[in-house]
Scaffold this motif. Structure first.
Motif: not given
Length: 497
Positions: A78-84, A88-89, A198-203, A225-231
């Motif tokens: 879930g962690h995409l290149e350049n934190d984008a 690609e993962d 544009p500010q919305d982020f992927a779950l 999405g990358w952010h979700l796992e930590c929550t």
């Protein structure tokens, strides 16, 4: 009575920008979450500094008598290149380049990560969950956020609605940003995105046909999405609100900002009481980067096999060097600084080895109790390891003064001095003496002890108690003593870390 009853610990809270008195949610217990590595490459020194900083926090909290549950994740999807939000993962890309399975990439670099932190004498976390091990929980949390009206599905992906969230909460509370400014500074995507804003982020992201890492979900085949796992993992193992969340300064935005938004949206409460962020490393005054060659990996540092530094430095010396700076300050790696740290480290270890042989007197000219509290005061001030180390060198001067009969110490004070030095140097700072510092009669004792352990290990192997046999070997290796088995028996070498 636990030590924390008599010590007032203050932590710099990134959320408020102030040092605050630490008060855990549950008496006697501390829940701490630290963002772990994305395991697609060898762990670099900047990461190591972050994990050493939070190992110091973990060690000191335990020393104070708290029961600490330390959770540190492994990002394996879930962690995409350049934190984008597109691309690609990172792990899938490495798997494609190396022509191996993504989980082979994960295994390879997870092992490297553990080996390096083991060399640095980091304690393992209480729990080390993975993103791929919690896909179901991530899907369930997304459903919850959608039900609250703060996320929406679009073309197989799910996005967090930042603007709607910001109507009642503050997106940007941690990084001190205003959503209006973010919107003003964002270029329009001209309909190239499924996001409302544009500010919305992927779950949850829809997996394209070529995407290797993919799971079924109510919205179609995709990946979290990358952010979700930590929550998900922090709330599962520490509760919807917990005490401390740590990570590198580079994660403050957007990663930690998104975690706060997700936690508030799902659970209607602030997820974390104290946010802590470790600062970056530089090398010879410049940012570390593979692209410019101004970079060095831990193994290259330990072996001396690099074009940046003139010699090798042991893990313990490197750890000591890192702890000579406050975790919130930028730290520059250079030959000169590491050589100075090595000399200081050797002085400290030599002084500790002399404590037991100090002559005792009926009275003391030293105030050991006050010095001891000074050590605690340093650590109580947001884990101020450089000030603690300065106090430890005051003890080095005291030890040398007693040894040369310029000062006196009682038997009771000598015990207090010895215990305090061991507590802070070995238990809290987590340093290990280089075995090369042991010489003469003490070295003979070490060799006899090793031979005894080798004989106990042989008995264990004869009795097919391989877990004990492996434990003896691994623990000896941890302190720089390497065993070598052959037909003739087992020999050992004493190495410099």
């Amino acid at each position: 009575m636990p030590l924390y009853e008599n010590q007032e610990l203050k932590i710099y809270n990134s959320l408020t920008g102030e040092k605050e008195r630490f008060k855990p949610i549950t008496k006697d217990y501390v829940g701490m979450y630290v963002c772990g590595p994305t395991v697609y490459s060898n762990v670099h020194l900047g990461n190591c500094r972050t994990f050493i900083s939070f190992d110091l926090v973990f060690r000191y909290l335990k020393h104070l008598g708290y029961k600490v549950r330390y959770v540190r994740n492994i990002t394996d999807a879930g962690h995409l290149e350049n934190d984008a939000e597109t691309g690609e993962d990172r792990i899938a890309k490495k798997a494609r380049l190396e022509e191996i399975e993504p989980m082979e990439v994960v295994q390879k670099y997870t092992v490297d990560f553990h080996q390096i932190l083991h060399q640095f004498n980091n304690l393992p976390p209480s729990i080390e969950p993975t993103a791929t091990g919690h896909i179901i929980e991530q899907i369930e949390l997304i459903k919850k956020i959608i039900e609250k009206g703060l996320a929406y599905e679009a073309n197989g992906s799910v996005y967090f609605d930042v603007i709607k969230y910001n109507q009642s909460k503050h997106y940007g509370i941690l990084s001190k940003r205003k959503l209006e400014d973010m919107i003003a500074n964002t270029r329009e995507l001209d309909g190239q995105s499924d996001k409302k804003n544009p500010q919305d982020f992927a779950l949850w992201k829809k997996a394209e046909p070529q995407h290797i890492m993919r799971w079924p979900s109510p919205w179609g085949v995709g990946f979290p999405g990358w952010h979700l796992e930590c929550t998900v993992m922090s709330s599962k193992y520490l509760g919807e609100s917990f005490d401390i969340h740590g990570g590198g300064m580079d994660l403050k935005f957007p990663h930690h900002e998104c975690e706060i938004a997700q936690g508030e949206a799902a659970h209607d409460k602030s997820p974390v009481n104290y946010w802590m962020h470790a600062n970056m490393l530089t090398l010879n005054g410049k940012k570390m980067a593979k692209s410019t060659g101004n970079n060095i990996l831990p193994k290259e540092l330990f072996s001396g096999n690099n074009d940046v530094l003139s010699k090798s430095y042991s893990p313990s010396v490197t750890r000591f060097f890192m702890l000579q700076a406050n975790y919130r300050s930028i730290l520059d790696f250079s030959d000169e600084a590491l050589q100075a740290a090595e000399k200081g480290f050797n002085r400290l270890m030599e002084a500790i080895s002399l404590v037991e042989s100090l002559p005792e007197s009926n009275q003391s000219s030293l105030n050991i109790s006050k010095w001891r509290q000074n050590c605690y005061d340093a650590m109580n001030d947001d884990f101020n390891s450089p000030i603690l180390i300065a106090h430890l060198f005051e003890a080095v001067k005291m030890i040398n003064a007693v040894r040369t009969e310029q000062a006196k110490i009682t038997a009771a004070d000598k015990v207090l001095l010895s215990e305090t030095m061991h507590n802070f140097v070995f238990d809290v700072l987590g340093l290990i003496p280089n075995i090369d510092l042991v010489s003469g009669q003490d070295r003979n004792r070490v060799e006899k002890l090793v031979e005894l352990l080798i004989s106990l290990r042989k008995k264990a192997r004869d009795n097919k108690d391989f877990s004990l046999s492996d434990l003896i070997r691994d623990e000896l290796n941890k302190v720089g003593i390497q065993l070598k088995d052959s037909r003739e028996g087992t020999s050992f070498t004493i190495k410099n870390d």
